[in-house]
Design a protein around this motif. Sequence first.
Motif, PDB file in Angstrom:
ATOM      1  N   LYS A 430      42.507  80.719  96.956  1.00  9.53           N
ATOM      2  CA  LYS A 430      43.762  81.323  96.769  1.00  9.53           C
ATOM      3  C   LYS A 430      43.262  82.527  96.036  1.00  9.53           C
ATOM      4  N   GLY A 431      42.309  82.742  95.386  1.00  5.08           N
ATOM      5  CA  GLY A 431      41.814  83.728  94.702  1.00  5.08           C
ATOM      6  C   GLY A 431      42.212  83.578  93.261  1.00  5.08           C
ATOM      7  N   ASN A 432      42.628  82.407  92.690  1.00  7.75           N
ATOM      8  CA  ASN A 432      43.142  82.346  91.350  1.00  7.75           C
ATOM      9  C   ASN A 432      42.000  81.797  90.344  1.00  7.75           C
ATOM     10  N   LYS A 433      41.916  82.406  89.202  1.00  6.75           N
ATOM     11  CA  LYS A 433      40.895  81.755  88.081  1.00  6.75           C
ATOM     12  C   LYS A 433      41.820  81.188  87.050  1.00  6.75           C
ATOM     13  N   LEU A 434      41.250  80.001  86.679  1.00  6.31           N
ATOM     14  CA  LEU A 434      41.799  79.450  85.406  1.00  6.31           C
ATOM     15  C   LEU A 434      40.948  79.641  83.986  1.00  6.31           C
ATOM     16  N   PRO A 435      41.643  79.392  82.964  1.00  7.84           N
ATOM     17  CA  PRO A 435      40.929  79.453  81.721  1.00  7.84           C
ATOM     18  C   PRO A 435      39.697  78.498  81.570  1.00  7.84           C
ATOM     19  N   PRO A 436      38.744  78.761  80.613  1.00  8.00           N
ATOM     20  CA  PRO A 436      37.830  77.641  80.612  1.00  8.00           C
ATOM     21  C   PRO A 436      38.218  76.376  80.265  1.00  8.00           C
ATOM     22  N   THR A 437      39.381  76.465  79.192  1.00  8.99           N
ATOM     23  CA  THR A 437      39.676  75.034  78.743  1.00  8.99           C
ATOM     24  C   THR A 437      41.193  74.938  79.393  1.00  8.99           C
ATOM     25  N   LEU A 438      41.398  73.485  79.710  1.00 10.10           N
ATOM     26  CA  LEU A 438      42.769  73.407  79.981  1.00 10.10           C
ATOM     27  C   LEU A 438      43.120  72.116  79.425  1.00 10.10           C
ATOM     28  N   TYR A 439      44.572  71.585  79.199  1.00  4.94           N
ATOM     29  CA  TYR A 439      44.825  70.696  78.261  1.00  4.94           C
ATOM     30  C   TYR A 439      45.832  69.826  79.368  1.00  4.94           C
ATOM     31  N   LYS A 440      45.775  68.418  78.938  1.00  6.38           N
ATOM     32  CA  LYS A 440      46.714  67.661  79.659  1.00  6.38           C
ATOM     33  C   LYS A 440      47.034  66.264  78.564  1.00  6.38           C
ATOM     34  N   GLY A 441      48.109  65.643  78.666  1.00  8.37           N
ATOM     35  CA  GLY A 441      48.409  64.589  77.854  1.00  8.37           C
ATOM     36  C   GLY A 441      47.549  63.158  78.715  1.00  8.37           C
ATOM     37  N   TYR A 442      47.183  62.386  77.919  1.00  3.94           N
ATOM     38  CA  TYR A 442      46.337  61.212  78.220  1.00  3.94           C
ATOM     39  C   TYR A 442      47.251  60.004  78.107  1.00  3.94           C
ATOM     40  N   GLY A 443      48.295  60.009  77.615  1.00  4.70           N
ATOM     41  CA  GLY A 443      49.201  58.859  77.466  1.00  4.70           C
ATOM     42  C   GLY A 443      49.303  58.158  75.986  1.00  4.70           C
ATOM     43  N   CYS A 444      50.683  58.163  75.656  1.00  7.74           N
ATOM     44  CA  CYS A 444      50.829  57.488  74.196  1.00  7.74           C
ATOM     45  C   CYS A 444      52.111  56.702  74.362  1.00  7.74           C
TER      46      CYS A 444
END
Length: 520
Positions: A430-444
Motif C-alpha cells: 500500500k506504499g506505507n512506511k512505519l517508523p523504525p521502532t514500534l511499541y506494544k503491550g506485552y501483558g501485565c
Amino acid sequence: MNTDLKSLSNELNIPFRDKIKEVKRDSEIFLKIPLPFMKRYKFVPIEMKDNTLTLATAFPWEVNVFDELSQTLGIKIKLVFSPVEEINRAIEEYLSTQHSTPKEMVEELKESELEIVSSEEEKTDDLLDLANKPPIIKLVNMIIVEAIKKRATDIHIQPFENSLKIRYRVDGILYEFFTLPQQHQSAIISRLKVMSKLDVAEHRLPQDGRTTIKIGNRLVDIRVSCIPTQWGERIVLRLLDKSSSFLNLSELGLSPSLLARTKRLINLPNGMLLVTGPTGSGKTTTLYAILNEINTPQKNIITIEDPIEYSVPGVSQIQVKPKINLTFASGLRSVLRQDPDIIMVGEIRDKETATIAIQAALTGHLVFSTLHTNDSPGAVTRLLDLGVEPYLISSSLMAVFAQRLVRLSCRHCLKPYTPQEEFLTLLKEKGNKLPPTLYKGYGCKLCLNTGYRGRTGIFELLIISEEIREMVLTRRRKGEIAQKAQEEGMVSLFQDGLNKVKQGITTLEEVVRVTYYEVS
C-alpha cells in the motif's frame, strides 16, 4: 478545589493525600470496621503498622468518631485528609477486595444448599425459592462485580453439556474467565431472571429484560437477553455504568485537524450528519459527545433513542416503544411539532425514518443519526437501497463519519516490537512506511495479560462537496465516491489507524483486525 483542601489540611495539621494508591487489607483489624460506618463518616483504612491504623478521611473534623473507633479497636489511629471523591472510590475498591472470587464461592457451595431442578415442567415456586437462596444471590452478584472490576461491557453465561462457561467482553474482545459446574446452571439462570423481572417458568422462548444495580456509589444498568439453546438457556448481560459521564468530543480519538472540521460541521444551522459503523463501534458515544459539545440553553435538542444509554442534562430524550407504536418514524413526526433546533435519531432502519429525517434536515433542522455500513461512502449506497431519492440525499447530507474502536496498547507493559511479516508486506503493497521502532503491550496484571487496556476511535470523515453531490445525484458507485473523497483529502479508516500506530497508541495488528474489509 484541591488547593482549598490542602489549605484546610494545613489548618487542621493533618497530612493531605490527593490519591489513595492502594487499599491494603493485611490485618484482621480491618474486618472489624463496619462498612456502613465507613460510608457514613467517609473514611477508609489504608495501612496498619506498629499498632497504629492509618485512615484516609474526607471528614477529619469528626474527632469524636475516630476517638470512639480507637477505643473500640484498642489501637491508635492516624488520619490523612483526602477528597470525598477519592474516598468513595477507595471504599468501592475496599469493598471489592472483601469478596471471594466466583470460582472460590462455587467451591464453598454445598450440594445441600442447592435444589437442582432440570425437568421441563419446573414449578415457578420451586424456581423462585431456588433463585433466592443466599449462596446463589452471592454468586450471581460476584459474577457481576467481577465483570465491572475487569471493565467488561458484556457478560456471557453459556451452558454446555457438562459445564457453564462465564465469559466477559473486555475492550471489545470476549475472554473466558471461569467455568462453573453444570449443576448450578438452573439456579444462576433463575436468579438472573428474577433480577430482570423475566418469566422464571418460561424456557422455550427468548426473553428480554433489564435491571439496575448499585455497587458502592455507582449505578449500573443491566440489559438481559435470554435465549433457549441445546443445553439450556443462555444469558447475555449488557452492562452500562450510568454513573460514568460520557466522553467529550476531544476524548474520542479525533486527530486535531479532524476535530476542527467536526466542530465546524456540528455547528451548521441545518443539514444531516451520519455516523456509521458496525454494532459496538462507538457510534452512540460519538453522538452523545457531539450533543454535549453543542448543548446550550439557546438550543432545543430532542433525541429519539433505543435505548436511552445516558441522561443528557438539558436535552429531551424519547425512548422508542414499538409495542405502543412509538417507533423512530412516529416519534420523529411528533418531534417536528416541538419546535426543535437539533434532532438526534438513534438509528435509521427503514425508508420512512430516513425520509422524515431528511425532510427535517431540509426544513431548517440539524439532524444527527447512525447507519450500519462499513465505510462513509457506503452510507450513500445504504440510503439509496432504502429507497430514498438521490436528490433528497444530495440536498440534505452534509457529512458522514465512519468509525471503529481499536484497543490501546497498555502503557504499563509497553515494549518495542516488530510486527508480523504479513502485515509489513501489506504495508509495502500500500506504499506505507512505519517508523523504525514500534511499541506494544506485552501483558501485565493491569491489562489482564492482554497487552491492551482501554479503547479509542479511528475515524473517516466524508464531507459532501459539490462534486460528490453530483455523483450522488447520478447514482455513482461507492468506490468512485470513495476515490473522489480521498482525492479531496479524506483520510481512510486504515490510514487514521496507521497514524495511531506510528504514535504508539495502538498496534498494527489491532488496526488490521478492525479494518480487514478495507485492507483485504
